[in-house]
Design an enzyme around this catalytic site. Structure first.
Site, PDB file in Angstrom:
ATOM      1  N   ARG A   1     -60.655  34.900  10.852  1.00  0.00           N
ATOM      2  CA  ARG A   1     -60.115  35.737   9.781  1.00  0.00           C
ATOM      3  C   ARG A   1     -60.626  35.184   8.451  1.00  0.00           C
ATOM      4  O   ARG A   1     -60.669  33.971   8.248  1.00  0.00           O
ATOM      5  CB  ARG A   1     -58.585  35.746   9.797  1.00  0.00           C
ATOM      6  CG  ARG A   1     -57.984  36.572  10.932  1.00  0.00           C
ATOM      7  CD  ARG A   1     -58.235  38.059  10.742  1.00  0.00           C
ATOM      8  NE  ARG A   1     -57.589  38.891  11.746  1.00  0.00           N
ATOM      9  CZ  ARG A   1     -58.168  39.300  12.858  1.00  0.00           C
ATOM     10  NH1 ARG A   1     -59.419  38.925  13.138  1.00  0.00           N
ATOM     11  NH2 ARG A   1     -57.521  40.084  13.704  1.00  0.00           N
TER      12      ARG A   1
ATOM     13  N   GLU B   1     -62.145  43.152   3.187  1.00  0.00           N
ATOM     14  CA  GLU B   1     -63.097  43.901   4.014  1.00  0.00           C
ATOM     15  C   GLU B   1     -62.946  45.393   3.793  1.00  0.00           C
ATOM     16  O   GLU B   1     -61.816  45.876   3.745  1.00  0.00           O
ATOM     17  CB  GLU B   1     -62.899  43.558   5.499  1.00  0.00           C
ATOM     18  CG  GLU B   1     -63.174  42.107   5.820  1.00  0.00           C
ATOM     19  CD  GLU B   1     -63.000  41.755   7.296  1.00  0.00           C
ATOM     20  OE1 GLU B   1     -62.644  42.666   8.081  1.00  0.00           O
ATOM     21  OE2 GLU B   1     -63.217  40.593   7.654  1.00  0.00           O
TER      22      GLU B   1
ATOM     23  N   HIS C   1     -67.838  42.076  10.503  1.00  0.00           N
ATOM     24  CA  HIS C   1     -66.681  41.972  11.397  1.00  0.00           C
ATOM     25  C   HIS C   1     -66.944  42.696  12.725  1.00  0.00           C
ATOM     26  O   HIS C   1     -66.257  43.655  13.084  1.00  0.00           O
ATOM     27  CB  HIS C   1     -65.421  42.537  10.737  1.00  0.00           C
ATOM     28  CG  HIS C   1     -64.160  41.980  11.322  1.00  0.00           C
ATOM     29  ND1 HIS C   1     -62.983  41.844  10.609  1.00  0.00           N
ATOM     30  CD2 HIS C   1     -63.870  41.519  12.579  1.00  0.00           C
ATOM     31  CE1 HIS C   1     -62.034  41.338  11.386  1.00  0.00           C
ATOM     32  NE2 HIS C   1     -62.556  41.124  12.583  1.00  0.00           N
TER      33      HIS C   1
END
Length: 326
Positions: A239, A268, A287
């Site tokens: 994370r 993000e 991601h």
């Protein structure tokens, strides 16, 4: 009588059909945050929710609109946008998909490690930009992986899969930081359980694969980065908020560490004005740890299995994040 379920992610057709056969299904194929009124209306009668792309935090405010909710199934291993205390208060089960993305995510993290070490993207861009006109000079040399020391922050399923790749494939020395020791990785891969500062001082590569909790938020600070070797490489596949991103940018700019490879970020998608985009010694990935066809299918199937089991049985079920709900 069928129970009511709200699906807020696009999933494979056959998995959606399973939900339609088992429940009265309301579908949002894009993020429900884009149509909050319709989503709120659908939640009123929902017994279950399933999805992965909701930015809204599932807390007391959200759950005030879900008087009948009994179960939530997230199509992910992470569940930091769910308030466990709020779920417990209302007796709502939460399930995740922890096992099916282990190998795919470990592959991606090791890809970042290798590509960052050998400067793969940077050198590819050199060719694309027409700048490969002579033999590569030391300015573009990478660094070896084989036989180096790897520090792993977090020794869950993915951490163990990374340790296996590193030890069996690259003869790396394994250090790990974790709340508890794991005898299996110590026996199989000669891994050594370390305090965080000791690991950072010794490792040539540091991989972050911890869950995001209040204790791990900004675990890697300016001071922690300063403990690392000047030629060390930092990889984050967990994370974004575990690393102080501003401090990391400064450490990379000032050559406090050699390089970094990130698949996750504090915000993000990464804003286009991020200072990280101006650095040459960082490899960025959007991601995509679980983003393979096989893994995403397995995640969707697992999440569907979870919500069906949770709403059709009062017995303990697999992948139950909060079994204290009972």
């Amino acid at each position: 009588m069928k129970k009511n379920v709200v699906l807020f992610s696009k999933i494979p057709v056959e998995q959606q059909k399973r939900l339609e056969q088992a429940f009265n299904l309301t579908v949002f194929t894009s993020s429900p945050d884009a149509d909050t009124d319709a989503f709120t209306k659908a939640l009123i009668n929902a017994d279950g929710i399933i999805g992965s792309n909701m930015a809204t935090r599932v807390d007391d405010i959200f759950l005030a609109n879900t008087p009948n909710l009994k179960a939530a199934s997230t199509i992910s291993v992470g569940f930091d946008n769910y308030d466990l205390a709020a779920l417990k208060k209302r007796g709502i089960r939460l399930m995740n998909t922890p096992t099916v993305l282990t190998e795919g995510t470990a592959d991606l993290i090791f890809t970042l490690l290798m590509a960052t070490a050998r400067r793969t993207v940077e050198l590819s861009n050199l060719i694309h930009n027409g700048k490969w006109t002579k033999s590569i000079t030391p300015d573009y040399y990478g660094t070896d992986i084989y036989g180096k020391t790897l520090g792993i922050l977090g020794m869950g399923r993915i951490g163990k899969a990374i340790a296996k790749r590193a030890y069996c494939g690259f003869d790396m020395n394994i250090l790990y930081y974790n709340r508890s020791a794991h005898q299996d990785v110590e026996q199989k891969y000669q891994a050594i359980h370390c305090e965080l500062d000791d690991l950072l001082k010794q490792a040539d590569f540091v991989v972050v694969i911890l869950p995001l909790t209040p204790e791990t938020t900004h675990l890697i600070t300016k001071e922690k980065l300063a403990l690392m070797k000047p030629l060390a490489i930092l990889i984050n596949g967990a994370r974004g908020k575990i690393i102080d991103q501003q401090a990391l940018g400064e450490a990379l700019k000032n050559k406090i560490i050699r390089a970094a490879g990130l698949d996750v970020f504090e915000v993000e998608p990464l804003p286009m004005d991020s200072p990280l985009l101006k650095l040459d010694n960082i490899l960025l990935s959007p991601h995509v740890g679980s983003a393979t066809t096989e893994t995403r299918y397995a995640m969707a199937k697992c999440a569907v299995d979870n919500i069906i089991a949770a709403l059709q049985s009062d017995k303990p079920i697999a992948n139950w994040v909060n079994p204290e709900v009972g």
